[in-house]
Design an enzyme around this catalytic site. Structure first.
Site, PDB file in Angstrom:
ATOM      1  N   HIS A 189       0.869  -1.197   0.000  1.00  0.00           N
ATOM      2  CA  HIS A 189       0.000   0.000   0.000  1.00  0.00           C
ATOM      3  C   HIS A 189       0.901   1.240   0.000  1.00  0.00           C
ATOM      4  O   HIS A 189       1.804   1.326  -0.841  1.00  0.00           O
ATOM      5  CB  HIS A 189      -0.925  -0.100   1.215  1.00  0.00           C
ATOM      6  CG  HIS A 189      -2.044   0.883   1.292  1.00  0.00           C
ATOM      7  ND1 HIS A 189      -2.448   1.677   0.251  1.00  0.00           N
ATOM      8  CD2 HIS A 189      -2.881   1.188   2.328  1.00  0.00           C
ATOM      9  CE1 HIS A 189      -3.471   2.435   0.643  1.00  0.00           C
ATOM     10  NE2 HIS A 189      -3.766   2.153   1.887  1.00  0.00           N
ATOM     11  N   ASP A 197       2.301   5.602  -6.672  1.00  0.00           N
ATOM     12  CA  ASP A 197       3.545   5.671  -5.891  1.00  0.00           C
ATOM     13  C   ASP A 197       4.814   5.719  -6.725  1.00  0.00           C
ATOM     14  O   ASP A 197       5.869   6.145  -6.225  1.00  0.00           O
ATOM     15  CB  ASP A 197       3.609   4.476  -4.922  1.00  0.00           C
ATOM     16  CG  ASP A 197       2.506   4.569  -3.886  1.00  0.00           C
ATOM     17  OD1 ASP A 197       1.870   3.534  -3.593  1.00  0.00           O
ATOM     18  OD2 ASP A 197       2.257   5.686  -3.404  1.00  0.00           O
ATOM     19  N   HIS A 216      -2.189  -2.345  -9.682  1.00  0.00           N
ATOM     20  CA  HIS A 216      -3.239  -1.771  -8.829  1.00  0.00           C
ATOM     21  C   HIS A 216      -4.432  -2.723  -8.775  1.00  0.00           C
ATOM     22  O   HIS A 216      -4.755  -3.371  -9.766  1.00  0.00           O
ATOM     23  CB  HIS A 216      -3.702  -0.410  -9.364  1.00  0.00           C
ATOM     24  CG  HIS A 216      -4.375   0.422  -8.317  1.00  0.00           C
ATOM     25  ND1 HIS A 216      -5.703   0.292  -8.024  1.00  0.00           N
ATOM     26  CD2 HIS A 216      -3.889   1.347  -7.465  1.00  0.00           C
ATOM     27  CE1 HIS A 216      -6.014   1.130  -7.054  1.00  0.00           C
ATOM     28  NE2 HIS A 216      -4.939   1.777  -6.673  1.00  0.00           N
TER      29      HIS A 216
HETATM   30  C1  SDX Z   1      -1.509   2.065  -3.288  1.00  0.00           C
HETATM   31  O1  SDX Z   1      -6.194   0.491  -3.282  1.00  0.00           O
HETATM   32  C2  SDX Z   1      -5.757   1.670  -3.495  1.00  0.00           C
HETATM   33  O2  SDX Z   1      -6.480   2.533  -3.982  1.00  0.00           O
HETATM   34  C3  SDX Z   1      -4.308   1.918  -3.074  1.00  0.00           C
HETATM   35  C4  SDX Z   1      -3.725   3.250  -3.469  1.00  0.00           C
HETATM   36  C5  SDX Z   1      -4.417   4.404  -2.757  1.00  0.00           C
HETATM   37  O3  SDX Z   1      -4.408   5.519  -3.315  1.00  0.00           O
HETATM   38  O4  SDX Z   1      -4.829   4.199  -1.589  1.00  0.00           O
HETATM   39  O5  SDX Z   1      -3.847   3.412  -4.870  1.00  0.00           O
HETATM   40  C6  SDX Z   1      -2.246   3.350  -3.081  1.00  0.00           C
HETATM   41  O6  SDX Z   1      -1.403   1.294  -2.384  1.00  0.00           O
HETATM   42  C7  SDX Z   1      -0.998   1.730  -4.673  1.00  0.00           C
HETATM   43  C8  SDX Z   1      -0.346   0.324  -4.737  1.00  0.00           C
HETATM   44  C9  SDX Z   1       1.040   0.397  -4.124  1.00  0.00           C
HETATM   45  N1  SDX Z   1       1.644  -0.946  -4.075  1.00  0.00           N
HETATM   46  C10 SDX Z   1       2.636  -1.327  -4.889  1.00  0.00           C
HETATM   47  O7  SDX Z   1       3.111  -0.633  -5.786  1.00  0.00           O
HETATM   48  C11 SDX Z   1       3.188  -2.724  -4.600  1.00  0.00           C
HETATM   49  C12 SDX Z   1       3.359  -3.492  -5.916  1.00  0.00           C
HETATM   50  N2  SDX Z   1       2.048  -3.771  -6.460  1.00  0.00           N
HETATM   51  C13 SDX Z   1       1.459  -5.040  -6.172  1.00  0.00           C
HETATM   52  O8  SDX Z   1       1.908  -5.799  -5.145  1.00  0.00           O
HETATM   53  C14 SDX Z   1       0.007  -5.171  -6.593  1.00  0.00           C
HETATM   54  O9  SDX Z   1      -0.113  -4.634  -7.843  1.00  0.00           O
HETATM   55  C15 SDX Z   1      -1.064  -4.586  -5.663  1.00  0.00           C
HETATM   56  C16 SDX Z   1      -0.871  -5.015  -4.260  1.00  0.00           C
HETATM   57  C17 SDX Z   1      -1.048  -3.100  -5.739  1.00  0.00           C
HETATM   58  C18 SDX Z   1      -2.410  -5.088  -6.165  1.00  0.00           C
HETATM   59  O10 SDX Z   1      -2.390  -6.445  -5.997  1.00  0.00           O
HETATM   60  P1  SDX Z   1      -3.630  -7.421  -6.381  1.00  0.00           P
HETATM   61  O11 SDX Z   1      -4.786  -6.664  -6.908  1.00  0.00           O
HETATM   62  O12 SDX Z   1      -3.845  -8.323  -5.215  1.00  0.00           O
HETATM   63  O13 SDX Z   1      -3.039  -8.188  -7.613  1.00  0.00           O
HETATM   64  P2  SDX Z   1      -2.281  -9.594  -7.511  1.00  0.00           P
HETATM   65  O14 SDX Z   1      -1.231  -9.551  -6.447  1.00  0.00           O
HETATM   66  O15 SDX Z   1      -3.300 -10.665  -7.438  1.00  0.00           O
HETATM   67  O16 SDX Z   1      -1.526  -9.639  -8.939  1.00  0.00           O
HETATM   68  C19 SDX Z   1      -2.240 -10.018 -10.127  1.00  0.00           C
HETATM   69  C20 SDX Z   1      -1.164 -10.438 -11.123  1.00  0.00           C
HETATM   70  C21 SDX Z   1      -0.176 -11.421 -10.503  1.00  0.00           C
HETATM   71  O17 SDX Z   1       0.307 -12.267 -11.546  1.00  0.00           O
HETATM   72  P3  SDX Z   1      -0.196 -13.819 -11.571  1.00  0.00           P
HETATM   73  O18 SDX Z   1       0.095 -14.384 -10.192  1.00  0.00           O
HETATM   74  O19 SDX Z   1      -1.679 -13.732 -11.869  1.00  0.00           O
HETATM   75  O20 SDX Z   1       0.609 -14.451 -12.650  1.00  0.00           O
HETATM   76  O21 SDX Z   1      -0.388  -9.274 -11.483  1.00  0.00           O
HETATM   77  C22 SDX Z   1       0.963  -9.469 -11.082  1.00  0.00           C
HETATM   78  C23 SDX Z   1       0.963 -10.564 -10.040  1.00  0.00           C
HETATM   79  O22 SDX Z   1       2.198 -11.258 -10.067  1.00  0.00           O
HETATM   80  N3  SDX Z   1       1.435  -8.212 -10.480  1.00  0.00           N
HETATM   81  C24 SDX Z   1       2.670  -7.734 -10.588  1.00  0.00           C
HETATM   82  C25 SDX Z   1       2.685  -6.541  -9.860  1.00  0.00           C
HETATM   83  N4  SDX Z   1       1.461  -6.323  -9.343  1.00  0.00           N
HETATM   84  C26 SDX Z   1       0.695  -7.366  -9.733  1.00  0.00           C
HETATM   85  N5  SDX Z   1       3.768  -8.209 -11.218  1.00  0.00           N
HETATM   86  C27 SDX Z   1       4.900  -7.464 -11.109  1.00  0.00           C
HETATM   87  N6  SDX Z   1       4.976  -6.312 -10.430  1.00  0.00           N
HETATM   88  C28 SDX Z   1       3.898  -5.817  -9.799  1.00  0.00           C
HETATM   89  N7  SDX Z   1       4.000  -4.670  -9.128  1.00  0.00           N
END
Ligand code: SDX
Length: 374
Positions: A219, A315, A258
């Site tokens: 997050h 971010d 996201h």
């Molecule tokens: C914020 O919710 C909000 O509104 C949050 C926010 C706000 O303003 O409050 O927008 C602020 O928190 C933004 C997000 C910040 N976090 C990050 O940057 C951390 C990296 N991102 C991820 O961990 C991920 O994208 C999340 C946590 C943000 C979202 O995760 P989800 O929706 O649970 O998605 P997932 O983990 O199920 O991923 C789906 C697929 C996966 O691949 P498969 O397993 O299906 O093969 O997408 C891939 C993931 O591996 N994936 C990524 C990735 N994010 C998702 N692959 C590489 N790098 C990434 N960053």
């Protein structure tokens, strides 16, 4: 009972009038106004919009402005508390500690009336920047800089952090960061704050729930992780290899992806434009070029090749902007919180105004009827 939705993905938990996200179209509105319009305002105007539901007229703005400035400073007890903080902690940990202390000093702590909560909300919005800046100055053994009532929220934060007035472009970028970071519907930390408010606990406790939740690297903690990633890459020329290495190890690229946006995060697009502006102002493209190489590599290797919508979120370029503003990485998420406090407060006030205890169910998958040995 409904089926289990891991991470509550796509679950509509409540109704709100505060903000609207269209994840397919990459659209974000606060109280019906598009984020691209809102960035033309001040953070105080946007905070008023979020909390009161409308933009302030001149009298309301002057009153809000005066209340904000009357509450910006922090007293010696808070400064003494900051001086005994462990200096290797993040700004988020210091904020959580100080907000907890401030709650003890508030005679309206447990008064959840609209009047009392609006007063507490104004106080919290006003004090967040001062606490973060003072924590940093004290941890660097520098003199604490007290607020300057003539400066905007963004300019004043940078002034208190660095000890001199920022350039106009820096002040504008900081103000825009607070506006964009202020609100985002039912993200994890806002949900956490609303759950706490739904028990009719006090608004300080709800904000402390939000702080603890925002810190997580999935997050708001991603902002710190992005800055750490940028520091690990020696030059823009090595960014592609670094990113390919992360992808090959199936590691997350921090600042990308996201839960809701399945196209570009509109906030990331705005921050990307600001990042190149500040890079050109500083005559140093290093961080921006490094970020661009990371983004291009993720686009080629994940978006195009794996057809996954992994775009820069709020971010990624925020971390780039913070590098140019020389904001220390350990403050990154607490700077995010300086904006997000406005959204948390608006959601808590909305929750108190039409409350039902938030209490979902869990499906039990353990064993049954285990008997104690005689
Ligand atoms: C914020 O919710 C909000 O509104 C949050 C926010 C706000 O303003 O409050 O927008 C602020 O928190 C933004 C997000 C910040 N976090 C990050 O940057 C951390 C990296 N991102 C991820 O961990 C991920 O994208 C999340 C946590 C943000 C979202 O995760 P989800 O929706 O649970 O998605 P997932 O983990 O199920 O991923 C789906 C697929 C996966 O691949 P498969 O397993 O299906 O093969 O997408 C891939 C993931 O591996 N994936 C990524 C990735 N994010 C998702 N692959 C590489 N790098 C990434 N960053």
């Amino acid at each position: 009972m409904t089926d289990v939705q891991k991470g509550l993905e796509k679950v509509i938990a409540l109704e709100t009038k505060i903000s609207y996200i269209d994840g397919e179209r990459g659209l974000l509105e606060y109280r019906g106004i598009n984020i691209n319009e809102l960035v033309k305002l001040t953070f105080l105007e946007v905070s008023h919009l979020l909390i009161f539901g409308h933009l302030p007229n001149n009298d309301e703005l002057e009153d809000f402005f005066n209340q904000m400035h009357d509450n910006r400073d922090i007293d010696d007890e808070v400064l003494n508390l900051l001086k005994i903080c462990n200096f290797n902690i993040e700004g988020m940990d210091a904020l959580r500690t100080i907000i907890s202390y401030l709650s003890h000093c508030d005679q309206d702590l447990n008064d959840n009336s609209m009047t009392a909560n609006i007063r507490k909300a104004t106080k919290l919005i006003a004090k967040f920047p001062t606490i973060v800046a003072a924590f940093h100055r004290i941890s660097e053994l520098e003199d604490v800089i007290h607020p300057d009532p003539s400066l905007s929220h963004g300019a004043n934060f940078l002034y208190m952090l660095k000890g001199f007035r920022p350039k106009d472009i820096e002040a504008r970028i900081m103000e825009t960061d607070f506006i964009i970071s202020a609100e985002h519907e039912l993200n994890a930390s806002t949900f956490s704050a609303r759950v706490t408010a739904s028990t009719t606990s006090d608004i300080y406790s709800a904000i402390i729930s939000g702080l603890g939740t925002l810190k997580g690297r999935l997050h708001g903690g991603a902002r710190l992780a992005v800055m750490e990633m940028l520091d690990e890459i020696p030059s823009p020329d090595e960014a592609e290899k670094y990113t390919l290495d992360l992808i090959s190890k199936k590691q997350r690229i921090m600042g990308f992806g996201h839960r809701v946006y399945k196209t570009h995060d509109p906030r990331g697009l705005i921050f990307k434009k600001l990042a190149i502006q500040i890079a050109k102002e500083n005559k140093d493209m290093t961080w921006y070029d490094t970020a661009q190489k990371i983004e291009n590599t993720v686009f080629q290797e994940i978006v195009e090749k794996k057809n996954k919508p992994i775009y820069p979120n709020v971010d990624f370029y925020a971390g780039v902007m913070y590098k140019y503003l020389e904001i220390p990485p350990l403050l990154a998420t607490s700077v995010f919180a300086i904006g997000r406090i406005a959204g948390w407060l608006a959601h808590c006030i909305e929750q108190y105004g039409d409350n039902r205890l938030i209490r979902p169910r869990a499906r039990y998958i353990g064993e049954h009827e285990i008997h104690l040995r005689k």
